[in-house]
Scaffold this motif. Sequence first.
Motif, mmCIF file in Angstrom:
data_model
loop_
_atom_site.group_PDB
_atom_site.id
_atom_site.type_symbol
_atom_site.label_atom_id
_atom_site.label_comp_id
_atom_site.label_asym_id
_atom_site.label_seq_id
_atom_site.Cartn_x
_atom_site.Cartn_y
_atom_site.Cartn_z
ATOM 1 N N MET A 1 0.752 -1.219 0.107
ATOM 2 C CA MET A 1 0.020 0.050 -0.014
ATOM 3 C C MET A 1 0.876 1.131 -0.064
ATOM 4 S SD MET A 1 -3.412 0.444 2.273
ATOM 5 C CE MET A 1 -2.732 0.173 3.708
ATOM 6 N N ASN A 2 0.551 2.111 -0.858
ATOM 7 C CA ASN A 2 1.478 3.145 -1.261
ATOM 8 C C ASN A 2 0.504 4.328 -1.071
ATOM 9 O OD1 ASN A 2 3.090 5.286 -1.931
ATOM 10 N ND2 ASN A 2 3.441 4.817 -3.994
ATOM 11 N N VAL A 3 0.159 4.873 0.292
ATOM 12 C CA VAL A 3 -0.906 6.027 0.666
ATOM 13 C C VAL A 3 -0.337 7.276 0.154
ATOM 14 C CG1 VAL A 3 -2.258 6.822 2.380
ATOM 15 C CG2 VAL A 3 -1.756 4.536 2.270
ATOM 16 N N ARG A 4 -0.973 7.978 -0.576
ATOM 17 C CA ARG A 4 -1.149 9.238 -0.942
ATOM 18 C C ARG A 4 -2.262 10.352 -0.578
ATOM 19 N NH1 ARG A 4 2.782 9.125 -6.307
ATOM 20 N NH2 ARG A 4 4.032 7.519 -5.514
ATOM 21 N N SER A 5 -1.807 11.456 -0.433
ATOM 22 C CA SER A 5 -3.142 12.558 -0.524
ATOM 23 C C SER A 5 -3.235 13.088 -1.411
ATOM 24 C CB SER A 5 -2.894 13.299 0.776
ATOM 25 O OG SER A 5 -1.923 14.194 0.595
ATOM 26 N N GLN A 6 -4.635 13.366 -1.723
ATOM 27 C CA GLN A 6 -5.099 14.057 -2.927
ATOM 28 C C GLN A 6 -6.269 15.191 -2.614
ATOM 29 O OE1 GLN A 6 -4.600 13.591 -6.676
ATOM 30 N NE2 GLN A 6 -6.131 15.506 -7.067
ATOM 31 N N ILE A 7 -6.302 16.312 -3.066
ATOM 32 C CA ILE A 7 -7.211 17.343 -2.696
ATOM 33 C C ILE A 7 -8.187 17.183 -3.897
ATOM 34 C CG2 ILE A 7 -7.978 19.602 -2.737
ATOM 35 C CD1 ILE A 7 -5.669 20.368 -1.314
ATOM 36 N N ALA A 8 -9.452 16.499 -3.391
ATOM 37 C CA ALA A 8 -10.458 15.963 -4.301
ATOM 38 C C ALA A 8 -11.639 17.170 -4.228
ATOM 39 C CB ALA A 8 -10.724 14.807 -4.131
ATOM 40 N N MET A 9 -12.571 16.819 -5.306
ATOM 41 C CA MET A 9 -13.628 18.018 -5.334
ATOM 42 C C MET A 9 -15.036 16.932 -5.422
ATOM 43 S SD MET A 9 -11.199 20.066 -7.726
ATOM 44 C CE MET A 9 -10.388 18.416 -8.204
ATOM 45 N N GLU A 207 2.329 16.466 -2.374
ATOM 46 C CA GLU A 207 1.542 16.541 -1.080
ATOM 47 C C GLU A 207 0.010 16.735 -1.542
ATOM 48 O OE1 GLU A 207 3.422 18.733 -2.811
ATOM 49 O OE2 GLU A 207 3.400 20.844 -2.035
ATOM 50 N N ASP A 208 -0.437 17.400 -2.442
ATOM 51 C CA ASP A 208 -1.894 17.351 -2.594
ATOM 52 C C ASP A 208 -2.305 17.014 -4.190
ATOM 53 O OD1 ASP A 208 -1.016 19.541 -4.002
ATOM 54 O OD2 ASP A 208 -1.630 20.804 -2.791
ATOM 55 N N GLY A 209 -1.372 16.496 -5.056
ATOM 56 C CA GLY A 209 -1.999 15.863 -6.223
ATOM 57 C C GLY A 209 -2.610 16.870 -7.132
ATOM 58 N N ILE A 210 -2.213 18.323 -6.988
ATOM 59 C CA ILE A 210 -2.398 19.114 -7.907
ATOM 60 C C ILE A 210 -1.613 18.989 -8.997
ATOM 61 C CG2 ILE A 210 -2.638 21.539 -8.519
ATOM 62 C CD1 ILE A 210 -3.303 22.028 -5.416
ATOM 63 N N VAL A 273 -9.589 16.402 1.390
ATOM 64 C CA VAL A 273 -8.565 15.447 0.925
ATOM 65 C C VAL A 273 -9.096 13.953 0.994
ATOM 66 C CG1 VAL A 273 -6.550 14.457 1.862
ATOM 67 C CG2 VAL A 273 -6.814 16.994 2.173
ATOM 68 N N LEU A 274 -8.709 13.223 -0.111
ATOM 69 C CA LEU A 274 -8.786 11.776 -0.253
ATOM 70 C C LEU A 274 -7.430 11.337 -0.016
ATOM 71 C CD1 LEU A 274 -11.170 11.428 -3.183
ATOM 72 C CD2 LEU A 274 -11.931 11.385 -0.708
ATOM 73 N N LEU A 275 -7.296 9.941 0.650
ATOM 74 C CA LEU A 275 -5.991 9.203 0.774
ATOM 75 C C LEU A 275 -6.645 7.983 -0.542
ATOM 76 C CD1 LEU A 275 -5.662 8.746 4.638
ATOM 77 C CD2 LEU A 275 -4.619 10.608 2.936
ATOM 78 N N TYR A 276 -5.344 7.908 -0.991
ATOM 79 C CA TYR A 276 -5.734 6.592 -1.968
ATOM 80 C C TYR A 276 -4.387 5.934 -2.097
ATOM 81 C CZ TYR A 276 -2.790 9.676 -5.113
ATOM 82 O OH TYR A 276 -1.949 10.333 -5.800
ATOM 83 N N ILE A 309 -3.857 4.497 8.273
ATOM 84 C CA ILE A 309 -3.275 5.720 8.933
ATOM 85 C C ILE A 309 -1.582 5.373 9.125
ATOM 86 C CG2 ILE A 309 -3.110 7.097 11.248
ATOM 87 C CD1 ILE A 309 -6.081 6.509 11.386
ATOM 88 N N ALA A 310 -1.428 4.127 9.432
ATOM 89 C CA ALA A 310 0.040 3.767 9.695
ATOM 90 C C ALA A 310 0.686 4.036 8.549
ATOM 91 C CB ALA A 310 0.114 2.554 10.249
ATOM 92 N N ALA A 311 -0.042 3.452 7.215
ATOM 93 C CA ALA A 311 0.677 3.423 5.948
ATOM 94 C C ALA A 311 1.089 5.052 5.631
ATOM 95 C CB ALA A 311 0.003 2.723 5.030
ATOM 96 N N ALA A 312 -0.203 5.950 5.770
ATOM 97 C CA ALA A 312 -0.039 7.239 5.400
ATOM 98 C C ALA A 312 1.079 7.740 6.253
ATOM 99 C CB ALA A 312 -1.390 7.895 5.747
ATOM 100 N N ARG A 313 1.336 7.469 7.338
ATOM 101 C CA ARG A 313 2.448 8.087 8.139
ATOM 102 C C ARG A 313 3.721 7.821 7.983
ATOM 103 N NH1 ARG A 313 -0.442 7.187 13.907
ATOM 104 N NH2 ARG A 313 -1.599 9.292 13.999
ATOM 105 N N THR A 314 4.053 6.456 7.380
ATOM 106 C CA THR A 314 5.162 6.217 6.868
ATOM 107 C C THR A 314 5.501 6.743 5.788
ATOM 108 O OG1 THR A 314 4.307 4.269 5.737
ATOM 109 C CG2 THR A 314 5.388 3.594 7.967
ATOM 110 N N ASN A 315 4.381 7.176 4.803
ATOM 111 C CA ASN A 315 4.688 7.948 3.547
ATOM 112 C C ASN A 315 4.796 9.324 3.916
ATOM 113 O OD1 ASN A 315 4.745 5.876 1.752
ATOM 114 N ND2 ASN A 315 2.977 6.693 0.517
ATOM 115 N N GLY A 316 4.914 9.955 5.135
ATOM 116 C CA GLY A 316 5.221 11.379 5.351
ATOM 117 C C GLY A 316 4.043 12.024 5.470
ATOM 118 N N ILE A 317 2.631 11.727 5.279
ATOM 119 C CA ILE A 317 1.449 12.267 5.360
ATOM 120 C C ILE A 317 1.450 12.755 6.779
ATOM 121 C CG2 ILE A 317 -1.047 12.277 4.926
ATOM 122 C CD1 ILE A 317 -0.265 10.435 2.561
#
Lengths: 497, 293
Positions: A1-9, A207-210, A273-276, A309-317
Motif C-alpha cells: 500500500m502506497n498511501v498518498r493524499s489528494q485534494i479532491a472535489m 503533497e496534494d495531487g494538484i 482530502v482523499l487518501l488513495y 493511517i499507519a501507512a500514510a504516516r510512513t509515507n510522510g503524510i
Amino acid sequence: MNVRSQIAMVFHLDKCIGCHTCSIACKNVWTDRKGTEYMWWNNVETKPGTGFPTQWENQDKYNGGWVTFQEKLELRSTSKTKTVFNIFHNPHQPSMDDYYEPWTYDYQHLFNAPEGNDQPTAIPLSLVTGKPMETIEAGPNWDDDLGGSPVYAANDPNLKNLPEDQRDQLFAIERLVYFYFPRICNHCLNPSCVAACPSGALYKRGEDGIVLVDQQRCRAWRACVAACPYKKVFYNWFTGKSEKCILCFPRLETGQAPACFHSCVGRIRYLGVLLYDAERIEEVAKRPDIELIDAHRAMILDPHDPEVIAAARTNGISDGVIESAQKSPVYQFVKVWKLALPPHIEYRTLPMLFYVPPLSPVMARRDGDTVDHVSDNLFHDIDESRVPMQFLANLFGAGHEGKVRYALAKQKAVRLYRRAVTVGDITMAMAERALREADCTVDEAEEIYRLTSLCTFDDRFVIPPAQREQAIEMMKDPHEHRQGAGFGFLTGPRRGL
Amino acid sequence: MTVEVTRKVSFGGRLLVRLAGFACLTLDSMPLQAQETAEYFKRNCANCHTIGGGRLVGPDLKNVGQRKDKEWLTRFLLNPKAVMDSGDAYAGRLFQDSRGVLMPTAPDISAERADNLLVLIEAESKLERSQFAGALTAIPDRPFTEQEMEHGRLLFVGLKPLANGGAACLSCHSVQGASILGGGQLGPDLTAVWNKLQGRKGLAAWLSSPPTPTMQPVYKNHPLDSQEILELVAYLESAKDERETSSVARFNFFLLGLAGTAGGFVLFDFVWRRRFRAVRRDLVHAGEESEDT
C-alpha cells in the motif's frame, strides 16, 4: 500500500444554477493576461450541448485520454514514435475556432463616433489581432441554455447509443430539458497530460495531487493540450507556454478555498482530502469500462482505518492531513454515500473531481391545452426523468446506467424522506421504504440532507494544512524566509537599477 | 659457488648485449633516417615531383638547391600557400607553370623534416639515376581502349567498386556526362583535370597517392591499384575536352531540387491531410444544410 493524499472535489449538479460566477471569478484572478483571453480554466456548460472547446468529448476528433491496447495503457494522442513523426506539427489540437476568437468592444466609439443618423455601437475587436470582427461566430458558452440547439445540443457526443425516440423527445418543445455542467481541471490520478509532455514540464504535486505546468520547463510542444481528454490544458499564444487550472494553490496553501469554490452562488462545490493507494493506479486504469467506477472507488482508502493511517504516516503524510481526510466531505459523497461519480471515467485518467448527477424535472405531456405530468408522484420515477438515463450514464457511468441509477435513487429517497419529515404529505413508512430500496438509512439520509442543504463554508471546504513552513524549513530558516519574502516578487528587490 | 658463477656470467652477457645495441644504434641511425625520409618523399612528394624524370604536376626537383637557396626552399616547404600569398615572384611563376595547382602543405612537415628532404633531394640529384626519376605508376603512351575508358567511368561513378574499398570519385566530384544527376559538389569538377595536372603522368602520379589534406586520409588505407589508376586516367582523358558543368546544368539541378521539395510538401500535405479539422464549423454547416432541405 502506497498511501498518498489528494485534494479532491465534488460538484453537486442538482444545485448548480448556471450563473457562471465561478467562471468569472477564475477569469478575473488567473486568465485576464495577454495570451490567455480565450482560456476558461473554469467553465460552465449546458448539457445537452457541445461544450468548450466544441465537442471536447469527441475523442475520435481530439484523441484525448488513454486506451488499453494489448494489456497496456497507451495515450491516444501520442507516443515516442508518434512524437518523432510529428516533430514539426503536433496534430489533434483544438483550433481557435473550436475554442472561439476572444474579443472585446471598442467602447470609446460610443463616445467619439461622429454624428450620424444611427446610434453608435461598440464595435467588437478581436483580442488576438486587435482588428474589428465582422461577425462573432462563437463564444465560450455559445450554446448556453440550449442556444443554437439544432447545431450544438443535437451534436452532444453523450447522445450516442440513445434510442431515436428518446433523442427526438429530448428536443420536443414540451419536454425541453437541460442541466449545467461546470468544469475545471480534474487533477486526475493518472493524468494523460503529464504522461504526454516530452519536456517533463507537467507534474502532479506530491503533497496534494494538484497537476501543474512548470512554466520554466514548458517547451510549447502542446502534447498536453492534445492528450487531456477534458481539454483543460490551454496554450498561451503570447508566452508560448501551456497553462491550466492550478486549483488556486496559493489560496489553498493559506487555507482559503479556490476562487471558483469560494464564489459559488449555488454552493455546489465541495473540497477535501482523499487518501488513495497509488500502487493500484495502473491496474485500475486498465480495467474494463464497467468495472472502472468501482475500482476507482476501491482505490480511495478509508482514513479511519488504522492500517491506512499507519501507512500514510510512513509515507510522510502528516497527522493534520489525515485528520482533514477524516472530515472530508468528498469522502462522504464519493465513498460512503456513493452519490458522486467521476466524469467520463472511460478516458481512464481517473479524475478526482466527482459529480452528483442531477435529478431532472418531471416529465410533462401536452394534452390539448393542458400540460400534464406523466407521473402522479411529484418525485417521479427516476427512469421517467426528462434527461434520459442513458445520457447521464454516458457522462458519468462510462456508458453503464447502474451507478447513475443508484445515485439518483438515493437522492430521490432522501427527498421523499425529508418531505415526510417537513411537509408530511408522504407517510414516513413510504419514505422509509424508499430509503431501504435506495440502500440508505435514516441517519445517512439526514447526513446527506445536512451536507447538501445546510452546509456551511467549513462543511464544504475542508482544506488540509499545506505546511509550507516545513517545505521552507528544508531550505531556509522560516523566520529568515518570512522577512525576505512576501513583497510580491519571486526574487526580492535590490538597491540600484 | 655455482650460483655466483652463473650470476657473473649473466651480468657480463647483459653488458655485452647492451654495448652491441648501442653501437648498432649509432651506426645505423643515419641510414635509418634517410630511409624514413625517402619513404616520406615517396608518399607525399613523388605524386607530383620527380628527381631527374621531368615535370609531372610540379617541377622536376633535380638540383633544386641550385635554383633557390635553402632558406627559401625551407620556407616554401613549410607553408607553400603563405609564400604564395606573400606575393613572392618565384612562387607565382611556379603556380603558373603548374597551371593553377598550388602545392598543398605536406602532412607532418617540420623544419627538421624539410632539412632532411632537402638533403635527400641533393643526394639523389647527384646520382646517375635517382630512385625517384620515374613516375610511381607507369602509364603507357599508347592510346587507351574503349573498354578501359568505360571501366574508368564505372569506377568513377561507383558502379564498379574500388578493389581496396575506397570511396567512388562521384561521392565528391563530378565530371560532365558521368551520370545524369552530375556528381558530388564537395570537391572540384574533374572534367578538365587531365589538362590541369598536365597529362597522363601527372594524373597517374596524383592518383597513386592523393596528396591533398582532404583526400589523403580518405585514400590512405584504401589506395587505388595500378589497373584502376590506368582506367581512371583513361576515363578522365576521354572527358578532358568536355565542357565543365555549365551554369545551365547547375541551374537545372537547383530547379530539380526545388521541384523535389515542392513534391515533398505535397506528399506531406496528403499524408497529414487530417491535421486541420474544424469541429465547430462543420457542425454549423451541417446544421445549415439540414435546415435548407
